[in-house]
Design a protein around this motif. Sequence first.
Motif, short mmCIF file in Angstrom:
data_model
loop_
_atom_site.label_atom_id
_atom_site.label_comp_id
_atom_site.label_asym_id
_atom_site.label_seq_id
_atom_site.Cartn_x
_atom_site.Cartn_y
_atom_site.Cartn_z
N ASP A 226 0.87 -1.17 0.00
CA ASP A 226 0.00 0.00 0.00
C ASP A 226 0.91 1.22 0.00
O ASP A 226 2.04 1.17 0.49
CB ASP A 226 -0.90 0.00 1.25
N TYR A 227 0.42 2.31 -0.59
CA TYR A 227 1.25 3.52 -0.62
C TYR A 227 0.37 4.74 -0.77
O TYR A 227 -0.76 4.66 -1.25
CB TYR A 227 2.27 3.48 -1.76
N THR A 228 0.93 5.86 -0.33
CA THR A 228 0.30 7.17 -0.57
C THR A 228 1.42 8.10 -1.02
O THR A 228 2.41 8.29 -0.30
CB THR A 228 -0.32 7.73 0.73
N ILE A 229 1.27 8.63 -2.22
CA ILE A 229 2.28 9.55 -2.76
C ILE A 229 1.62 10.91 -2.94
O ILE A 229 0.58 11.01 -3.62
CB ILE A 229 2.83 9.05 -4.10
N GLU A 230 2.21 11.94 -2.32
CA GLU A 230 1.71 13.31 -2.46
C GLU A 230 2.69 14.05 -3.36
O GLU A 230 3.87 14.14 -3.06
CB GLU A 230 1.67 14.00 -1.09
N ARG A 231 2.17 14.57 -4.49
CA ARG A 231 3.08 15.22 -5.44
C ARG A 231 2.68 16.67 -5.66
O ARG A 231 1.50 16.97 -5.85
CB ARG A 231 3.04 14.45 -6.77
N ASP A 232 3.67 17.52 -5.64
CA ASP A 232 3.43 18.95 -5.89
C ASP A 232 3.70 19.21 -7.37
O ASP A 232 4.83 19.06 -7.84
CB ASP A 232 4.39 19.77 -5.02
N GLY B 296 3.06 22.07 -8.95
CA GLY B 296 3.10 23.53 -9.17
C GLY B 296 1.75 24.17 -8.90
O GLY B 296 1.56 24.83 -7.88
N ASP B 297 0.83 23.89 -9.82
CA ASP B 297 -0.49 24.54 -9.68
C ASP B 297 -1.47 23.68 -8.88
O ASP B 297 -2.60 24.07 -8.62
CB ASP B 297 -1.06 24.85 -11.06
N ARG B 298 -1.01 22.44 -8.54
CA ARG B 298 -1.91 21.58 -7.76
C ARG B 298 -1.12 20.53 -7.01
O ARG B 298 0.04 20.25 -7.34
CB ARG B 298 -2.92 20.89 -8.69
N HIS B 299 -1.76 19.95 -5.99
CA HIS B 299 -1.23 18.82 -5.25
C HIS B 299 -1.99 17.59 -5.66
O HIS B 299 -3.22 17.60 -5.67
CB HIS B 299 -1.40 19.04 -3.73
N VAL B 300 -1.26 16.52 -6.03
CA VAL B 300 -1.94 15.30 -6.49
C VAL B 300 -1.57 14.16 -5.55
O VAL B 300 -0.43 14.06 -5.11
CB VAL B 300 -1.49 14.94 -7.93
N GLN B 301 -2.52 13.33 -5.27
CA GLN B 301 -2.26 12.16 -4.41
C GLN B 301 -2.42 10.90 -5.26
O GLN B 301 -3.38 10.78 -6.03
CB GLN B 301 -3.24 12.13 -3.24
N PHE B 302 -1.47 9.97 -5.10
CA PHE B 302 -1.55 8.69 -5.81
C PHE B 302 -1.67 7.57 -4.80
O PHE B 302 -0.91 7.53 -3.82
CB PHE B 302 -0.30 8.48 -6.66
N ARG B 303 -2.52 6.62 -5.12
CA ARG B 303 -2.70 5.44 -4.26
C ARG B 303 -2.92 4.25 -5.21
O ARG B 303 -3.24 4.43 -6.38
CB ARG B 303 -3.92 5.61 -3.35
N PRO C 295 6.78 4.88 7.44
CA PRO C 295 5.58 5.44 8.07
C PRO C 295 5.51 6.97 8.02
O PRO C 295 4.42 7.53 8.07
CB PRO C 295 5.71 4.97 9.52
N ASP C 296 6.66 7.61 7.91
CA ASP C 296 6.68 9.08 8.00
C ASP C 296 7.02 9.67 6.64
O ASP C 296 8.09 9.40 6.07
CB ASP C 296 7.73 9.47 9.05
N ALA C 297 6.11 10.49 6.10
CA ALA C 297 6.30 11.05 4.75
C ALA C 297 7.52 11.96 4.68
O ALA C 297 8.20 12.04 3.65
CB ALA C 297 5.05 11.83 4.34
N SER C 298 7.79 12.64 5.79
CA SER C 298 8.89 13.60 5.76
C SER C 298 10.22 12.99 6.21
O SER C 298 11.25 13.65 6.20
CB SER C 298 8.56 14.81 6.65
N ASN C 299 10.18 11.73 6.61
CA ASN C 299 11.40 11.07 7.09
C ASN C 299 11.79 9.95 6.12
O ASN C 299 10.97 9.08 5.80
CB ASN C 299 11.13 10.48 8.48
N PRO C 300 13.03 9.97 5.62
CA PRO C 300 13.42 8.94 4.63
C PRO C 300 13.64 7.55 5.24
O PRO C 300 13.91 6.60 4.51
CB PRO C 300 14.72 9.49 4.05
N GLN D 289 7.85 15.58 -4.00
CA GLN D 289 6.81 14.64 -3.53
C GLN D 289 7.24 13.97 -2.23
O GLN D 289 8.42 13.91 -1.89
CB GLN D 289 6.50 13.57 -4.58
N THR D 290 6.23 13.47 -1.50
CA THR D 290 6.48 12.71 -0.28
C THR D 290 5.71 11.40 -0.40
O THR D 290 4.74 11.30 -1.17
CB THR D 290 6.00 13.46 0.98
N ALA D 291 6.20 10.38 0.34
CA ALA D 291 5.53 9.09 0.23
C ALA D 291 5.54 8.36 1.56
O ALA D 291 6.47 8.50 2.36
CB ALA D 291 6.23 8.24 -0.83
#
Lengths: 46, 706
Positions: free
Chosen positions: B6-12, B14-21, B101-106, B79-81
Amino acid sequence: MTTDPLKEFFEELFKDPLERKIIAGAMGNRDPDELVKELLAELEAQ
Amino acid sequence: MAISFDYTIERDEGDRHVQFRPKQIPNKLETVTLIEGPNSSGKSTVLHLIAAAFYGANLKNLDDGLRAKVKSLIASDHQTATFTVDIESPDGQLKLSARKPDASNPEIIVEELKNGGKRRKLAPDTFEREYRLIYDIPDDPTRRMVQLLDEVDAVGRTYSGPVLALRRRVEEITADIQNSRNPKRIAELKVLLDSQKADLENYSQRKAFAAELVEKLGRLRAIKWLDETSVELEKVETLRRATKRSIKREVKVRSAASADFEKLRSELSDKCGRLDEIHSSLSAVYDGLTRKKDKNKVDAWRRISFVQVVSTYELDPNLVPLSTDLRDRINEARSDPAYGKDLERAKVYDEMQKALHRFASFTETLPGTDKTVRDLLDALAAENKKHQQSLRFATSFEEAINNLQSMHELLKEVKGLLPKVRAAHKTLAAAGDSQELEEDSEAVEKLAARKAALEKQLEDASALCIKSGIDLDDLEEAADALESDDAIEAFRSLTVQQLLEAINDHAADRDAAATKVSNLTRTVYHTEQEYERLNKKAPHPYESRIAELDAIKKACQRIEVSLESKFPQYGKALRKLAPLPNDPPAKAYAEAIGKYIASRIGKVRHVDGVYDVAHVDLLAGVLITREKRRIHLADMGTGQSMSAYLLALLSADDRRPVIALFDEVAMMDESSLQPVLTRMTEMRDQGKLLAGLVVQRADTVSVRAL
């Protein structure tokens, strides 16, 4: 595919029987004392 | 299911934020699965995710594009994941779990659960040691095939560790044998000890011989020195005495001659002195009686020197004629009648004056005269003044005549004296001059000094004799003993100085030998100690196997050099598709690596058949089959060559369980892909494969478990 291509590979490279036995021992991660004993026995048999 | 994620990817963007699952691709898959789908269907994301979860960003030969994708899931600016991936072995005995578990921690946490036991965290290096992750896009198979060499190098290096451990152990055993009772070492030590003892004996003899020779030469020199000094001293003393006697004689003769001569010379000098005075007093008379025309005679008279006679022992030849001439002139002057009358009158008046002078105090006038005595005296004095000149001449002529008489007598005596003075002078000259005497005296002084030095030298020589053990009362016996000694035969003719040099030379030999003896004594002592120590030791079980142990050690060293240096060097050349050196080891390596890669590939489909690959010529890009057919990779269908490469990747001789992820196998058709999928299922069934996902582009999404 052979059962142990890396063994064959190194056997190709080390033709000397003593070297071949040593590399085989290294592949088998043998105990050095046992390997010494075995190698000496082999050398004596020759 | 074997694989779940399972995954959640948040991508910037520019003009929008997109989430992928997970969306089109199911998040639970079987162990071996073929995923097909169009672009952006998320099929590759599944592979990126699984690779990222199991430390794929660290894979050595990862394609650069894939590495960027994998890394962007861990840490990225845009992006963060967060994700979880779980893989379970087909038999259910092994579970691998990875999560971020942490999007901001590698940080990624990987855990292992075996046989329902305790969970174990796997750090990247532990995971790499125990599991094998393969993630590849099979493009350019020829180039990628040489990357299989990395595995060979890595495995080779893992072997060098045990080889090194073996060599170290052999070295330890060898050291133990050296420290144990080693008959060979003991035998060697015995030989060494015997040799050192022989050397010691040899140098001891040399030392003794040199010492004895030095002692004998010392005695020889002392006796010779004493002897030579005595002889020399005697000679000097004899010469000194002779010279001294000679001087005495000379002095005696000379002093007698000198006394005679001095006496005569003194007498001559007195007489000449008196003559000189007379001559001087006569010079004025001669001058007064001589007219101008004869003045040369007066000059000649004045030049006569009696002082000169004392040094020349000769009289002036003008003396006699000139003195005769002077006598004649005086006599002529005296015979003049006027001079006679005046002289007579002057005498009378003078006598009268003297007679009347006694009555000068009588003041009465004398009878017959009207004058007193004083008056008469004054008159006589006045008259007498007129005749004073005549009186002075008379006195002068008398004195001159007397002086000439005295001169005549003195000259007679001088003439008798001169031959005697000359003879005495000759005798004195014959007695030798004073300079010669002085030189002789100096010679005597020098001889005396030489004598003193020789006496001192004699004392030194005597002291040396005593020091050399020679009895001075029995010098002859000592000399005879040396005379009959053959050892010093060659030295007998040497001088004292040459003997000293010979002594110094042999003393240097003796001292050098002594130093050697001292050193060798210590060396022998230490060797003996070591010899005894080794003899007391217990024997080592391998004491007779030193040579074989050495052979094992050397074989280990050769292997280490090959594994650590030579093979990686050849591998490096082959990776660049560069030719190997033209030597037997490099040729053997090329042959072996060709066979090895062939064994990794196994079978290939080419045109219409399936072939067993026996050898791969990496440089030529040729597969050689068992039937000796040469198949150029360039001639193979792209799918077939990719297939060969993937099979080789899967066929590594490795004990580690495999997670294999092959992306974009678009150029492979069913016939080329099938051997890969078949290999995967074989590996799965053998328990070697934990996950095998193959992704291929297609118009529609299809997920096929195998």
